[in-house]
Design an enzyme around this catalytic site. Structure first.
Site, PDB file in Angstrom:
ATOM      1  CG  ASP A  19      -2.028   0.936   1.134  1.00 50.93           C
ATOM      2  OD1 ASP A  19      -2.145   1.540   0.057  1.00 50.93           O
ATOM      3  OD2 ASP A  19      -2.780   1.075   2.107  1.00 50.93           O
TER       4      ASP A  19
ATOM      5  CG  ASP B 255      -8.130   1.450   4.188  1.00 50.31           C
ATOM      6  OD1 ASP B 255      -7.064   0.870   3.967  1.00 50.31           O
ATOM      7  OD2 ASP B 255      -8.509   2.459   3.586  1.00 50.31           O
TER       8      ASP B 255
END
Lengths: 943, 403, 240
Positions: B237, B323
């Site tokens: 990420d 997330d």
């Protein structure tokens, strides 16, 4: 780092609050569970998350009265097992606060009259029973219609449905824990407030109300097991010989199903029938002309409404499309001349003959028996019209009432034993039991022969020792001489439990297997007359006999087994009132004491489906058709590999390699080969004058100079290894102990390796050593395989021999070796040789054949292809030891740097791998420990 | 004005793959999501608003994240399936190295690393595919993938979980009822996510979807692999967002210059947006003067939102479902160990990580990934609590000593 | 494990009822309040982590909880100070950014929230594992108390700890603001005192004494705090 982690873990899971509150107690299987039939559920049941209550010790029925009168909190009763009967049970059941029942078993307090069974067993499934307007005076109908109780002591306790769990506590430590807590409660009980000691029982049964429901939900399995049928000679269907059917019920029941010893119930009769087999086969061996066929059948599931006999009768009925497929012939009910059943026999003194319907045949039987009356065994014919006691015969009558049946039991209008259907049903040592069993079995044998031939048989005898052995097996301890002997004889891989046999037929049981093996051993016939040679001992030569080779003689047997589950399950009629419909629920039990001390012994969580099926050992997989079906049930997936055979693979730590045994069988030089093996440094052990190289002086290794040949574990020398392996195979073939029934794909004649025709005697004469060596060397050289492959493939070969229970023999060795090498090269080499290339090497093979071979090989070794380093090393050193015995050792030379490098090349980097592994596996251990202790008692999911 | 926006991209990628019927569980694996701030013009009013509403926006994220984690925790504690080890344990297709399949490299660590590499490679590949698809404007394909993925999640996994619950509490339920429930639930979800529906319903469904996804990971990934994937995804990420050529970065930028929202079913949003777009149904209207005027509002504000009734500060705070998923995976994994301390430690740690991320976001004012800080803080506290804090707390609890 | 909910819910509300109420009428109103709460909770967690590391590293500590306790209290108070200072810093920074002084993390209310976060976290870590057992059928009695199960005494202790932490939070920030060291010292000492009182449980004395004493101390400190903050409860209601 590592110890540090351990410290963390140990400190982490030392004592949580939970561990301080609860003490888990594991009961094995000594608790009552749930059975269902077409309309009811019996047994015990707790709520899903378990029931909890205070522990309360109760001493007698009155005590229960008084204590429970004014008790408002839920309780778990602690009761002495001896006072658990229908009265106490009823009291507890009526009390609304009962949450569980723990029975403390005391050896000394043995109950002599306790029968939790029905007053009339098999009630509802007897002949003419659910027919209305039965003429009561009519003969040959069950006592249950006559309201004449066969088992007057019966209190139906087993058939009660308890809303709480009932556990039996046998182990000393558990007794102490529970009793101490209960005692403490009694002291504190007067002084409220608490704490009192409590318990939580959980035996939640998945199945609900009746069989139909639970089968639909998949929460229960049908009871049953296997019927075992023994024929003395194979039946040829053309000559419609009548069949005399000798049957006996082999199973039994009790309140705690796993503790049903049922020795008076069915134990003795089973033993007698086994002895009869021996006697009859003796007769058969003497004179080979029996006018009638004789079939001895052991029935299971009889205690649950005759499911076994019902299935048999159903199969015998030609109209139903479920014919009893026995080896090489099938039966119908019309072939049956008469049925003789051995009922419950506890005292072998006065025996009563109950004819189902008295006619000529039964008369004759009675006469025959009567003629053998003697001082110690008296046969009485009951007066005509006496109702027929509950027995398997009813099932036959219900199929066809014309069959002449007769029941032989010691109960005169009610059963003899007072403990029928309880766990106390063990044989109270009645004097000279052995001789009586011997006499009875001989009498029965003689009567049977008379029935078939008309003339009495003089020589139907059973050695007394054999009878005592049989009784020892079935009444005392399963791990008995007889079964062990038979086990070795058939090298079956079953390991015998060291306990008394529990006769609860259950969903599957290993009981049938023992029966089958014993009766096979008793009834097998020496076929060396009709079979030309031991090698030819296979189905093609032994007409209709199932061939088996026991110490180099060819025997034949006709022993079959068929499923004993009730026809209701075949018909999928789960609410049937015609057939037995008993099913056993699935569950996960668990009991824990709670309170404020006690360290908890961590209890390992049970599997999802909580009971394991008994593994059917290999000896059960015999080539007859019925058992092929059984085999289908046991296709091993990799995950569920057969543990039984797993732990005696030859490369397991405990048991040595097979070929060494073979060789020592040959040379009796076990000691020194072992000595060589156990000397640690194999690679250095090649000095010590080996017999074949006497000229070589005893070079001793010293720190400075090490003598070594070009052959180490890490770098085996190809040529030497191949020689040794071929030697090993040679000995395997040379000293094989039996001709195994052949596996088709491994047979050379069926699947030739070469174009030129296989010689007709391919199966007989052993290949010479150098021939084997050339065969292997050819393969290895042309496929460029390494020496390790040779060792690995030897390991595979021996695995195959164990798993598939076969021997290397001239007929199959080539293909077995080929398959092993194929596999080894694929597993071991990084770029393996393709199967096609083998077709290049062995010109005339087709690749499909090779693939098939490989597949079968894998299946036979149960896909267990990984080889432990230890196993590899063991094989290597054993090979070395035989090399030394046969003077194949390589010239020894001092170890210099260059050679050292060459020899140690592999092992070095293996060391590095090991090191790396050790380094990183620290946290792994830690985590895996965490997984262990994550377990907490929780309900099992149905699967 | 602050458009604290977490646009999720890889999610789409995963959903593309999620469309493939044979491997539904593998969906969402790479839902690495980038919180990304769009710096507003630098005048006081903007600052003022940011300070005023920054905290509010943080709340708008903290509440749903906590909700999602709580759902997962209770699912795990109630439905015993998730913390029991089934026999034989089944694993995802993408993690071939485990103790079940025989091809293990011996040490679980190396297995886990290999598995993680496989999964990450998959994620990266899918992300790239998506970026390409998006660059060449084949929206229909992407939409289709999204639709399929949410379809599978909403129907299959709802059914699965319902089945487990029924088993757990052991009450009999007929197939008609079950299918009715699943059907209604699923259809409602599809409609509210992909077309229009009350905001609260839509948000609820997004939470439930990510919770179920997290449960799937917890159940079907080998222990160590799961941890490594958590770490790996976080690192990935980081790169995918911060590198100038990171795929997510590229995709977001294209989305910005095209002035479009990123796909509805991927991003948890605190405000109405595409629902209205969908309602109006014509993509043309998704361009409006206000957005094009100021880039910031363009990114923050949903296109085609009816201007008058929306105050500027009401515009969307968006957090990618990925997330949610990975936060929940971490906390859920902690919950499988029978110890609440660990769970709470991870919970607080993750929330702190989130706050920290947003704080940094507010300071450095450039695109930041949401995962790394939270995940790493979470993992650290998981380990510490597990092996240092818990034993001590047990000892204290036993002897009733309070510090 | 059969769940009986009554004791569970009872203990739950004894332990966390007050703190939840306080949370609802202080922190829940505004976003930054919640953030502050979480942060302070995190700081308490850090202090516990430090303590546990010491506990783990120094082996003899594992036997004697008393020493561990001393360390723990010191760490907690130190981190509390650090936290308060940090909050003040951010407050200053933020107010500098936004020219006008909005009371972001300012005023007694935020000290209350900070203390609450501290208290709730400590109560949870000390009590939640015990609470999870309270749902099971079994109970546990410390040797000291044959009559009162550990669940109830624990719940009472947990709630009083929460209350005390709130007061300490207030006093600590006050002390730092006014630079009055005796105040800080008193906070630390009282904390130490209360924790040491709970050592009686370990010694096998009935937990009731410890609980009663702690409640008395709570009363004293509470009134003192009120006096300190003007003796009326307006500040609490002004907030709303």
């Amino acid at each position: 780092m590592l110890p540090f982690f351990y410290v963390l873990i140990t400190s982490a899971y030392s004592n949580t609050l939970n561990d301080n509150i609860y003490t888990s107690i594991d009961f094995g299987r000594d608790y009552c569970f749930r059975l269902n039939n077409f309309n009811s559920q019996i047994g015990c049941q707790t709520s899903r998350d378990g029931d909890s209550g205070i522990l309360l010790q109760l001493h007698s029925a009155e005590d229960i009265e008084n204590t429970l009168k004014d008790l408002e909190e839920p309780f778990i009763a602690v009761l002495d097992a001896s006072i658990f009967n229908n009265i106490t049970a009823l009291k507890l059941k009526q009390h609304s606060k009962t949450r569980g029942l723990l029975l403390i078993e005391n050896e000394e307090s043995k109950v002599d009259s306790f029968s939790p069974e029905k007053t009339c067993p098999g009630n509802g499934f007897n002949y003419l029973e659910n027919v209305t307007d039965v003429d009561v005076s009519a003969p040959h109908q069950s006592q249950c219609i006559r309201k004449q109780l066969w088992n007057p002591k019966g209190n139906w306790l087993s058939y009660d449905d308890f809303p709480f769990g009932i556990f039996l506590i046998k182990s000393k430590s558990q007794k102490e824990i529970i009793l101490s807590k209960a005692q403490a409660n009694i002291e504190n009980y007067s002084l409220k407030p608490y704490p009192l000691w409590g318990g939580e029982v959980r035996s939640f049964m998945k199945s609900a109300q009746n069989t139909e429901t639970c089968i639909r939900r998949g929460t229960c399995d049908p009871l049953g097991g296997y019927n075992v049928h023994v024929n003395l000679i194979p039946r040829d269907e053309e000559s419609k010989k009548p069949i005399i059917l000798l049957i006996a019920k082999t199973d039994s029941t009790a309140f705690f199903k796993e503790l049903s010893f049922g020795e008076q119930d069915s134990g003795v009769s089973t033993a007698v029938l086994l002895a009869v087999i021996k006697a009859l086969s003796k007769v058969r061996d003497e004179n080979d002309d029996l006018k009638a066929d004789i079939m001895i059948t052991f029935l299971q599931g009889e205690s649950f409404d005759y499911s076994g006999s019902q299935r048999l009768a159903y199969q015998l009925n030609p109209l139903m499309n479920d014919t009893l497929q026995l080896r090489s012939f099938s039966l119908t009910i019309d072939d049956i001349m008469c049925v003789i059943e051995l009922g419950p026999i506890s005292t072998l003194k006065d025996l009563y003959l109950y004819p189902a319907k008295s006619n000529g045949m039964t008369k004759k039987i009675e006469e025959f028996f009567a003629s053998y009356n003697s001082s110690n065994i008296q046969f009485h014919a009951v007066e005509p019209g006496t109702p027929l006691p509950p027995s398997s015969i009813h099932s036959f009558l219900r199929e066809n009432e014309a069959i002449p049946c007769i029941l032989l039991t010691d109960g005169h209008d009610n059963i003899q034993s007072n403990v029928f259907g309880s766990r106390y049903d063990t044989l109270n040592n009645n004097e000279n039991l052995v001789s009586r069993v011997k006499d009875l079995s001989e009498i029965i044998a003689k009567v049977t022969v008379q029935l078939s031939n008309g003339t009495g048989a003089s020589h139907a005898e059973v050695p007394e020792s054999l009878v005592s052995e049989v009784l020892d097996c079935f009444l005392v301890n399963l791990n008995c001489t007889l079964l062990r002997r038979i086990g070795n004889q058939f090298n079956s891989t079953a390991n015998l439990p060291n306990s008394t046999l529990s006769r609860y037929s259950g969903v599957r049981n290993s009981f049938a297997v023992y029966l089958r093996n014993i009766s096979l051993d008793f009834s097998m016939k020496d076929l060396s007359k009709i079979v030309p040679s031991v090698e030819k001992c296979n189905a093609t030569y032994t007409q209709n006999w199932a061939p088996i080779i026991v110490n180099d003689t060819c025997f034949g047997y006709v022993v079959n087994s068929s499923s004993a589950t009730s026809p209701a399950f075949k018909l999928k009629d789960y609410s049937s009132t015609k057939y037995s419909t008993w099913t056993e629920s699935r569950w996960s039990p668990n009991f824990r004491i709670m309170g404020s001390c006690c360290s908890r012994q961590k209890k390992s969580r049970k599997g999802k489906v909580v009971y394991e099926y008994d593994k059917v050992p290999d000896s059960f997989h015999s080539p007859d058709s019925q058992n092929k079906a059984n085999q289908q049930l046991h296709i091993q997936h990799i995950s569920e590999r057969d543990v039984v055979s797993q732990d005696l693979l030859p490369d397991d730590q405990e048991n040595g390699t097979m070929f060494l045994r073979r060789i020592t069988m040959d040379e009796g030089s076990l000691r020194r080969s072992l000595k060589n093996r156990h000397r640690g440094k194999g690679s250095l052990s090649s000095d010590r004058g080996s017999p074949s190289t006497p000229c070589q002086l005893q070079k001793a290794n010293s720190c400075s100079t090490i003598f070594i040949d070009d052959n180490t574990v890490s770098q085996p020398n190809l040529r030497a290894t191949l020689k040794c392996v071929s030697l090993a195979i040679y000995y395997h073939i040379k000293n094989r102990d039996k001709e195994s029934e052949f596996v088709d794909i491994l047979d050379e004649k069926r699947h030739p390796l070469t174009k030129q025709p296989v010689p007709s005697d391919y199966a007989r004469n052993d290949p010479p050593n150098n021939y084997i060596y050339r065969f292997i060397k050819n393969l290895f050289v042309s496929a460029q395989l390494t020496a390790e492959c040779a060792i690995i493939s030897l390991i595979y070969i021996e695995r195959l021999l164990v798993c598939a229970d076969i021997c290397l023999q001239p007929s199959n060795w080539k293909r077995i070796v080929l398959g092993a090498i194929l596999l080894a090269s694929k597993v071991w080499d990084d770029q393996a040789v393709w199967n096609v290339d083998y077709c290049q090497i062995l010109k005339d093979m087709v690749v499909e054949d090779v693939n098939e071979l490989e597949r079968v090989f894998l299946e036979l070794i149960q896909f267990n292809i990984n080889v432990q380093q230890s196993a590899y090393a063991k094989y290597y050193f054993d090979l070395r030891s035989i090399a030394e015995q046969h003077g194949l050792t390589l010239p020894i030379d001092t170890l210099d740097k260059k050679r050292a490098k060459k020899l140690e090349a592999r092992s070095q980097n293996e060391e590095y791998d090991k090191l790396a592994e050790m380094v990183e596996s620290g946290p792994v251990k830690a985590i895996s420990l965490e997984n262990l202790s994550k377990r907490r008692p929780s309900a099992a999911v149905i699967s | 004005m602050s458009g604290i926006r977490m646009s999720s991209v890889a999610v789409t990628a995963e959903n593309c793959e999620n469309g493939e019927p044979q491997a539904p569980e593998e969906s969402h694996q790479g839902q690495a999501n980038i919180p990304e701030i769009v710096e507003p013009e630098d005048d006081d009013a903007e600052e003022q608003e940011m300070l005023k509403y920054g905290a509010k926006h943080v709340m708008m994220l903290i509440v749903p994240v906590s909700l999602c984690m709580i759902i997962v925790i209770f699912a795990i504690r109630i439905i015993t399936m998730y913390d029991q080890v089934s026999q034989p344990q089944v694993y995802l297709v993408y993690t071939p190295f485990n103790d079940q399949t025989k091809k293990t490299t011996g040490s679980p660590i190396s297995d886990a690393v290999l598995n993680m590499l496989i999964v990450l490679g998959l994620v990266i590949f899918m992300t790239c595919v998506l970026v390409l698809l998006y660059k060449y404007r084949c929206y229909k394909v992407i939409e289709g993938w999204l639709f399929l993925s949410s379809l599978i999640l909403l129907f299959m996994f709802t059914g699965l979980n319902l089945h487990e619950i029924v088993m757990r509490f052991n009450f009999a339920m007929d197939y008609i009822t079950i299918s009715l429930i699943v059907w209604n639930f699923g259809v409602m979800g599809i409609i509210s996510v992909h077309w229009k529906g009350p905001l609260i319903v839509q948000q609820g469904y997004l939470l439930i979807i990510s919770a179920m996804m997290a449960l799937v990971f917890i159940k079907y990934l080998p222990e160590w692999t799961l941890w490594f994937i958590l770490g790996g995804i976080a690192v990935y990420d980081l790169f995918a967002v911060l590198c100038p050529k990171g795929p997510l970065r590229i995709l977001v930028e294209t989305a910005e210059e095209r002035n479009e929202p990123i796909f509805p079913s991927l991003i948890y949003s605190s405000t109405m947006m595409w629902t209205i777009t969908m309602a109006e149904g014509d993509p043309v209207s998704s361009y409006n003067p206000l957005n094009s005027s100021s880039s910031s509002s363009a990114q923050g504000s949903p296109p085609a939102r009816p201007q008058p009734e929306m105050e500027p500060e009401e515009q969307g705070v968006k957090l990618g479902l990925g997330d949610f998923i990975f936060y929940s995976v971490l906390v859920g994994k902690a919950a499988t160990a029978d110890d609440w301390n660990t769970v709470m430690a991870c919970f607080v740690a993750i929330l702190i990580g989130l706050c920290l991320t947003l704080l940094i976001l507010a300071i450095v004012k450039k695109a930041l990934p949401a995962l790394p800080i939270s995940i790493f803080v979470g993992i650290i506290f998981y380990v510490c609590t597990r092996w240092c804090i818990k034993p001590m707390c047990d000892q204290m609890a036993l002897s009733q000593v309070y510090v | 494990m059969a769940v009986n909910w009554l004791p569970f819910i009872g203990c739950l509300s004894i332990a966390f009822g007050p703190s939840v109420t306080l949370f609802l009428c202080t922190a829940a109103k505004e976003a930054q309040g919640v953030i502050l709460l979480i942060t302070s909770a995190f700081f308490w967690l850090l202090s516990l982590l430090l303590t546990s590391l010491v506990w783990l590293a120094v082996v003899p500590l594992r036997k004697h909880l008393a020493l561990t306790l001393v360390f723990s209290v010191l760490f907690q108070e130190a981190l509390r100070v650090v936290f308060v200072l940090l909050v003040k810093k951010t407050d200053v920074a933020l107010s500098r950014i936004s020219r006008e002084t909005t009371d972001l993390f300012h005023g007694p209310r935020y000290s209350v929230i900070a203390g609450l976060g501290y208290g709730v976290m400590s109560a949870m870590f000390m009590y939640v594992n015990v609470l999870s057992e309270a749902s099971g059928p079994g109970t546990y009695y410390t040797p000291g108390s044959p009559s009162m199960p550990i669940f109830v005494s624990g719940a009472l202790q947990a709630s009083v700890m929460t209350g005390l932490h709130v007061c300490w939070g207030l006093l600590c920030s006050e002390g730092l603001e006014k630079r009055s060291w005796p105040l800080l010292a008193s906070v630390t000492l009282s904390h130490m005192l209360v924790s040491c009182l709970t050592l009686m449980n370990e010694a096998g004395i009935s937990p009731i004494y410890a609980i009663v004493c702690s409640y008395l101390i709570l009363a004293v400190i509470g009134t003192f705090t009120f006096k300190r903050f003007g003796g009326n409860i307006k500040p609490f209601f002004k907030i709303q």
